[in-house]
Scaffold this active site. Structure first.
Site, PDB file in Angstrom:
ATOM      1  N   GLY A  27      -1.164  -5.212  -6.214  1.00 45.98           N
ATOM      2  CA  GLY A  27      -0.595  -5.641  -4.934  1.00 45.98           C
ATOM      3  C   GLY A  27      -0.715  -7.155  -4.775  1.00 45.98           C
TER       4      GLY A  27
ATOM      5  CB  ILE B  88      -8.422   4.869  -3.315  1.00 46.24           C
ATOM      6  CG1 ILE B  88      -7.143   4.697  -2.485  1.00 46.24           C
ATOM      7  CG2 ILE B  88      -8.761   3.624  -4.110  1.00 46.24           C
ATOM      8  CD1 ILE B  88      -7.300   3.650  -1.366  1.00 46.24           C
TER       9      ILE B  88
ATOM     10  CB  THR C  47      -3.345  -4.403   9.454  1.00 42.76           C
ATOM     11  OG1 THR C  47      -2.162  -4.856  10.094  1.00 42.76           O
ATOM     12  CG2 THR C  47      -3.551  -2.964   9.876  1.00 42.76           C
ATOM     13  CG  ASP C  48      -1.239  -7.940  12.476  1.00 42.86           C
ATOM     14  OD1 ASP C  48      -1.246  -7.268  11.420  1.00 42.86           O
ATOM     15  OD2 ASP C  48      -0.236  -8.574  12.847  1.00 42.86           O
TER      16      ASP C  48
ATOM     17  CE1 TYR D 150      -0.063  -0.494   6.610  1.00 47.35           C
ATOM     18  CE2 TYR D 150       0.126  -1.870   8.568  1.00 47.35           C
ATOM     19  CZ  TYR D 150      -0.295  -1.699   7.263  1.00 47.35           C
ATOM     20  OH  TYR D 150      -0.949  -2.720   6.622  1.00 47.35           O
TER      21      TYR D 150
HETATM   22  N1  LIG Z   1       1.406  -7.025   3.712  1.00 47.04           N
HETATM   23  C1  LIG Z   1       1.070  -7.398   4.948  1.00 47.04           C
HETATM   24  O1  LIG Z   1       1.842  -8.062   5.670  1.00 47.04           O
HETATM   25  C2  LIG Z   1      -0.286  -7.050   5.494  1.00 47.04           C
HETATM   26  C3  LIG Z   1      -0.621  -7.466   6.791  1.00 47.04           C
HETATM   27  C4  LIG Z   1      -1.880  -7.155   7.285  1.00 47.04           C
HETATM   28  C5  LIG Z   1      -2.781  -6.439   6.503  1.00 47.04           C
HETATM   29  N2  LIG Z   1      -2.425  -6.037   5.260  1.00 47.04           N
HETATM   30  C6  LIG Z   1      -3.405  -5.280   4.470  1.00 47.04           C
HETATM   31  O2  LIG Z   1      -3.829  -6.118   3.407  1.00 47.04           O
HETATM   32  C7  LIG Z   1      -4.148  -5.318   2.261  1.00 47.04           C
HETATM   33  C8  LIG Z   1      -3.422  -5.847   1.045  1.00 47.04           C
HETATM   34  O3  LIG Z   1      -2.030  -5.784   1.313  1.00 47.04           O
HETATM   35  P1  LIG Z   1      -0.941  -6.166   0.205  1.00 47.04           P
HETATM   36  O4  LIG Z   1       0.215  -6.741   0.917  1.00 47.04           O
HETATM   37  O5  LIG Z   1      -1.600  -6.902  -0.916  1.00 47.04           O
HETATM   38  O6  LIG Z   1      -0.526  -4.693  -0.289  1.00 47.04           O
HETATM   39  P2  LIG Z   1       0.501  -4.314  -1.429  1.00 47.04           P
HETATM   40  O7  LIG Z   1       1.088  -5.537  -2.051  1.00 47.04           O
HETATM   41  O8  LIG Z   1       1.415  -3.270  -0.872  1.00 47.04           O
HETATM   42  O9  LIG Z   1      -0.451  -3.646  -2.527  1.00 47.04           O
HETATM   43  C9  LIG Z   1      -1.085  -2.432  -2.327  1.00 47.04           C
HETATM   44  C10 LIG Z   1      -1.397  -1.875  -3.701  1.00 47.04           C
HETATM   45  O10 LIG Z   1      -2.078  -0.621  -3.529  1.00 47.04           O
HETATM   46  C11 LIG Z   1      -1.566   0.277  -4.499  1.00 47.04           C
HETATM   47  N3  LIG Z   1      -1.811   1.669  -4.111  1.00 47.04           N
HETATM   48  C12 LIG Z   1      -1.069   2.462  -3.301  1.00 47.04           C
HETATM   49  N4  LIG Z   1      -1.625   3.684  -3.228  1.00 47.04           N
HETATM   50  C13 LIG Z   1      -2.759   3.645  -3.978  1.00 47.04           C
HETATM   51  C14 LIG Z   1      -3.749   4.601  -4.300  1.00 47.04           C
HETATM   52  N5  LIG Z   1      -3.710   5.849  -3.834  1.00 47.04           N
HETATM   53  N6  LIG Z   1      -4.781   4.222  -5.105  1.00 47.04           N
HETATM   54  C15 LIG Z   1      -4.838   2.963  -5.605  1.00 47.04           C
HETATM   55  N7  LIG Z   1      -3.904   2.022  -5.353  1.00 47.04           N
HETATM   56  C16 LIG Z   1      -2.885   2.361  -4.539  1.00 47.04           C
HETATM   57  C17 LIG Z   1      -0.087  -0.059  -4.531  1.00 47.04           C
HETATM   58  O11 LIG Z   1       0.503   0.478  -5.682  1.00 47.04           O
HETATM   59  P3  LIG Z   1       2.074   0.912  -5.608  1.00 47.04           P
HETATM   60  O12 LIG Z   1       2.819  -0.335  -5.280  1.00 47.04           O
HETATM   61  O13 LIG Z   1       2.315   1.448  -6.990  1.00 47.04           O
HETATM   62  O14 LIG Z   1       2.161   1.939  -4.519  1.00 47.04           O
HETATM   63  C18 LIG Z   1      -0.146  -1.586  -4.544  1.00 47.04           C
HETATM   64  O15 LIG Z   1      -0.317  -2.083  -5.854  1.00 47.04           O
HETATM   65  C19 LIG Z   1      -3.804  -3.886   2.655  1.00 47.04           C
HETATM   66  O16 LIG Z   1      -4.954  -3.229   3.083  1.00 47.04           O
HETATM   67  C20 LIG Z   1      -2.843  -4.035   3.804  1.00 47.04           C
HETATM   68  O17 LIG Z   1      -2.881  -2.916   4.674  1.00 47.04           O
HETATM   69  C21 LIG Z   1      -1.208  -6.331   4.733  1.00 47.04           C
END
Ligand SMILES: NC(=O)c1ccc[n+]([C@@H]2O[C@H](COP(=O)([O-])OP(=O)(O)OC[C@H]3O[C@@H](n4cnc5c(N)ncnc54)[C@H](OP(=O)(O)O)[C@@H]3O)[C@@H](O)[C@H]2O)c1
Length: 296
Positions: free
Chosen positions: A9, A38, A103-104, A127
């Site tokens: 990610g 996970i 997250t927010d 979500y």
């Molecule tokens: N993106 C935002 O704007 C945002 C804002 C606030 C908070 N956050 C939080 O910040 C954190 C990081 O976000 P990010 O944007 O880096 O997320 P991301 O790019 O969507 O990456 C999440 C990763 O988790 C993997 N994944 C999904 N299901 C899984 C499982 N069961 N076991 C292991 N890995 C799994 C995904 O694989 P696949 O792609 O193959 O599914 C992906 O590689 C998250 O907790 C998110 O909720 C994100």
């Protein structure tokens, strides 16, 4: 040794970059979903048993498809609630510290003053609810945990707002043609703070150097407050792309999900307790845009 879960990610990638950089070179393990899912506790245990030097787990794995989470709520809750709960149980079993990212979207966005760590959660979407349940599971099962709440995350890896705007703006400028009836339309009535995942990764590593006890929550975003519209304007201005952007209301943007209108997080606690210096979102955006250019 530090274990980064969900390395493919945005945040996972940035952590890997830092941890494998010559200046840091911290002993680390990285797993993608095919190496550790996970939602399956045995696959988590297997990694910890294989690498007995692991002391800290950083959970970057998540279900982040905000628009689809309502229809796929079983999957969203499995990954965002049960998954962190599984990590927390294994962390307690092997006396490890668990870092978890939230997250927010756990807030309703109806306060209009920056949210503090202790403010009541009130998620508006599936979500947001799944992420809030994940936080609760981490605190219920882990013996040591750090939850870091962030917002509007982007990086040069993966799929995010910055890359979408860049792509659409370039297409619009190249063809001098229509994108959504003439130009880009971006909402101006949702207010928050963008976060460059590289900065968040550095903050996590900074906190992980501390001797931690019990459970802590920190807010972390870049400095500054903006709207999605102004963020999009900054992206095209910094890149020097000639492209008109029209500000629209959230109600004019087709979405199945109610999003927080105001999701600014108060960062006083992380600044005071950890002493972290946080870059302004414009500076971080420039750095990320340079990285995107170098990688293209
Ligand atoms: N993106 C935002 O704007 C945002 C804002 C606030 C908070 N956050 C939080 O910040 C954190 C990081 O976000 P990010 O944007 O880096 O997320 P991301 O790019 O969507 O990456 C999440 C990763 O988790 C993997 N994944 C999904 N299901 C899984 C499982 N069961 N076991 C292991 N890995 C799994 C995904 O694989 P696949 O792609 O193959 O599914 C992906 O590689 C998250 O907790 C998110 O909720 C994100």
């Amino acid at each position: 040794m530090i274990w980064v879960v969900g390395v493919e990610g945005q945040l996972g990638h940035e952590l890997k970059c830092l941890l494998t950089s010559e200046s840091l070179e911290r002993e680390s393990v990285f797993t993608a979903v095919h190496e550790c899912d996970i939602t399956k506790i045995d696959t988590i245990r297997a990694v910890v048993k294989k690498h007995p030097a692991i002391k800290t787990i950083v959970n970057c794995a998540a279900y982040t498809a905000v628009e689809k989470a309502g229809e796929e709520s079983q999957r969203a809750f499995a990954v965002n609630s049960e998954g962190p709960g599984n990590l927390a149980k294994v962390a307690a079993e092997f006396d490890l510290t668990l870092f978890h990212i939230s997250t927010d979207y756990i807030f309703s966005g109806k306060h209009f003053t920056p949210y503090k760590e202790e403010d009541d959660a009130s998620p508006l979407s599936a979500y947001g609810a799944s992420k809030w349940q994940g936080e609760l599971a981490v605190r219920a099962f882990a013996s040591r945990s750090v939850v870091i709440r962030t917002s509007w995350l982007y990086s040069s890896y993966g799929h995010n707002f910055v890359k979408i705007i860049l792509e659409k703006a370039k297409k619009s400028a190249d063809a001098n043609a229509n994108v959504n009836n003439g130009n880009l339309r971006v909402v101006y009535d949702q207010i928050g703070s963008p976060t460059f995942a590289g900065d968040l990764a550095a903050a996590i590593l900074e906190i992980s150097k501390r001797e931690l006890q019990g459970h802590a929550i920190y807010n972390y975003t870049n400095e500054g407050i903006t709207s999605w519209y102004d963020f999009a304007k900054a992206i095209v201005e910094i890149e020097g792309i000639e492209c008109e952007i029209t500000p629209i209301l959230s109600s004019e943007y087709p979405s199945k999900v109610e999003r927080p209108m105001y999701s600014v997080l108060n960062k006083s606690k992380i600044k005071q307790e950890i002493g972290i210096k946080i870059p302004h979102w414009r500076e971080s955006l420039k750095r990320c845009l340079c990285q995107i250019q170098k990688r293209s």
